[in-house]
Motif scaffolding. Structure first.
Motif, PDB file in Angstrom:
ATOM      1  N   ASP B 141       0.840  -1.223  -0.127  1.00 39.71           N
ATOM      2  CA  ASP B 141      -0.010   0.143   0.027  1.00 39.71           C
ATOM      3  C   ASP B 141       0.912   1.230  -0.163  1.00 39.71           C
ATOM      4  N   TRP B 146      -5.144   0.694   1.040  1.00 42.42           N
ATOM      5  CA  TRP B 146      -5.422  -0.469   1.428  1.00 42.42           C
ATOM      6  C   TRP B 146      -7.063  -0.708   1.020  1.00 42.42           C
ATOM      7  N   GLU B 150      -8.203  -4.223  -1.003  1.00 39.81           N
ATOM      8  CA  GLU B 150      -9.231  -5.152  -0.286  1.00 39.81           C
ATOM      9  C   GLU B 150     -10.423  -5.031  -1.156  1.00 39.81           C
ATOM     10  N   ARG B 151     -10.875  -4.233  -1.932  1.00 38.70           N
ATOM     11  CA  ARG B 151     -11.999  -4.204  -2.880  1.00 38.70           C
ATOM     12  C   ARG B 151     -11.599  -5.025  -4.028  1.00 38.70           C
ATOM     13  N   LEU B 153      -9.442  -7.556  -4.028  1.00 38.37           N
ATOM     14  CA  LEU B 153      -9.550  -9.108  -3.470  1.00 38.37           C
ATOM     15  C   LEU B 153     -10.832  -9.541  -3.459  1.00 38.37           C
ATOM     16  N   ARG B 154     -11.932  -8.579  -2.982  1.00 33.40           N
ATOM     17  CA  ARG B 154     -13.264  -9.128  -2.985  1.00 33.40           C
ATOM     18  C   ARG B 154     -13.757  -9.336  -4.497  1.00 33.40           C
ATOM     19  N   GLN B 179      -3.646  -9.287   6.487  1.00 34.10           N
ATOM     20  CA  GLN B 179      -4.930  -8.671   6.310  1.00 34.10           C
ATOM     21  C   GLN B 179      -5.698  -9.335   4.987  1.00 34.10           C
ATOM     22  N   ALA B 180      -4.699  -9.649   4.087  1.00 35.04           N
ATOM     23  CA  ALA B 180      -5.156 -10.256   2.861  1.00 35.04           C
ATOM     24  C   ALA B 180      -5.897 -11.471   3.055  1.00 35.04           C
ATOM     25  N   VAL B 183      -9.419 -11.208   4.630  1.00 36.27           N
ATOM     26  CA  VAL B 183     -10.259 -10.719   3.609  1.00 36.27           C
ATOM     27  C   VAL B 183     -10.670 -12.036   2.790  1.00 36.27           C
TER      28      VAL B 183
END
Lengths: 255, 255
Positions: B141, B146, B150-151, B153-154, B179-180, B183
């Motif tokens: 990041d 970040w 995350e967006r 990855l989703r 964190q990844a 998620v």
């Protein structure tokens, strides 16, 4: 029975010998039997006594099975892919064949040697269109429904990621690229830079850079790799040279 | 002033010389000046009279500018990346520097030479985890928020695509990978195969295969490349050998 065979799945890159890694060249030299799509095998230097099994491009699984059977009988076998063996190529088919095949195949010495995949060679011709996050999608609907391809194109656009599109001409009459562009026009800006790289690294190489709005699927054949920019992809015009195309390293949240 | 310099951005692969293409090796031999991250330059054979400019890994833009200035003054310059130059590496920084720099830089002879990128070398160690559609995301990041990582990855999980995750340890205290995984556990099956490949191709190489449920970010450092499967990623256990990990070539619409 003592198993002495070995099978290595190799990627010979998109074309020229200067893109074949020394590791791959050495597997080719050592192999007693080579399995692969005819035009790929034709690119490799031969040696006396080496057996070549050239097959059609659509027979991945049976080619993998034949190669595994040869290795199981003791031969040093190379399975040849263009580009990288793990990107829409033979590595997955060989694994699938091992999973479905006789238990003895699980005891085999099986290796994979990476190569330069077409999207990276195509990107290198223009700069760095894949210089930030990107997605890699095959437009062939031989192996998955077109609805899934379209769904993925839309989600990747929602994520504002650059795209590398393989196999744009494997649908009947090249409809894949045409339909993909129609979907992308619906969810990306009309001025998004698109790179169409055909036969990269070979004498017939042709690189076309144009805005998404002008892309209709024409000029695309089975040797074409398509790169589609994100909102962070830029064009730099240069006097007397093709423009540079690159995706910025920095990214913001899309609105 | 007649400009005679040339700048080539090259990718030397993830580690061993056997993964350096002949095209890249020849650029290294011909270059009068090499620019790059110190540990990458250290891997290359030197020759008398060749000047090496080793810089820190975080100074991409200023390194690119220094290399362009050297080429503009007439030198044959190589800018060295690990892996492939177009994947989270120097090609994008060089393009950005051309865009921001003096007009004369647009007249320069600038080229890019592809290489074996880390995800393909990591994939080759286990089979074909990237054998169908996949996405490539940097977990750093430094260059993007970040929330965007995350967006993405989703959305990639919604598209049910395999993932190659670069730079898992560039966030403070390796929080990126941790964190990844949090998620991904939220949107992928607990038994999704994950491959953590550290220092691929080098003497310290370490390959760990485990289900997503067991991934907590431990054992990951800046040399680690993470591959995350899709719902079509399979494991084949083999007696006395590491399992094969591959993503099926066939795909269905997710429910």
């Amino acid at each position: 029975m003592l198993v002495t065979g070995r099978l290595t799945v190799i990627g010979i890159g998109p074309g020229p010998e200067a893109w074949v890694t020394p590791a791959v060249a050495s597997v080719v030299t050592d192999a007693a039997e080579l399995f692969g799509y005819g035009p790929y095998l034709d690119r490799l230097p031969g040696r006396p006594g080496q057996v070549r099994h050239a097959t059609d491009n659509r027979e991945e699984l049976s080619r993998a099975e034949a190669a595994l059977a040869a290795a199981a009988s003791g031969a040093r076998v190379a399975v040849v892919s263009g580009g990288d063996p793990g990107v829409f190529a033979m590595a997955s088919a060989v694994c699938e064949a091992v999973g479905k095949g006789p238990a003895a195949w699980r005891a085999l010495d099986i290796g994979f040697e990476p190569g330069v995949t077409a999207m990276l060679a195509a990107a290198a011709r223009v700069g760095a269109p894949l210089g930030s996050d990107f997605a890699v999608i095959s437009l062939s609907d031989n192996l998955k429904p077109w609805a899934l391809i379209e769904r993925r194109l839309r989600l990747m656009s929602e994520a504002d990621m650059a795209l590398a599109l393989y196999n744009p001409a494997s649908r009947a009459r090249g409809a894949g690229a045409k339909q993909a562009f129609a979907v992308l026009k619906d969810c990306r800006s009309a001025d998004t830079p698109v790179v169409m790289a055909t036969a990269v690294g070979r004498s017939q190489e042709r690189i076309v850079i144009q805005p998404l709005a002008d892309c209709d699927g024409s000029g695309i054949d089975m040797r074409t790799l398509i790169l589609v920019g994100s909102s962070a992809t830029r064009l730099i015009d240069r006097p007397g040279r093709t423009p540079l195309v690159y995706t910025e390293r920095f990214a913001r949240m899309p609105r």
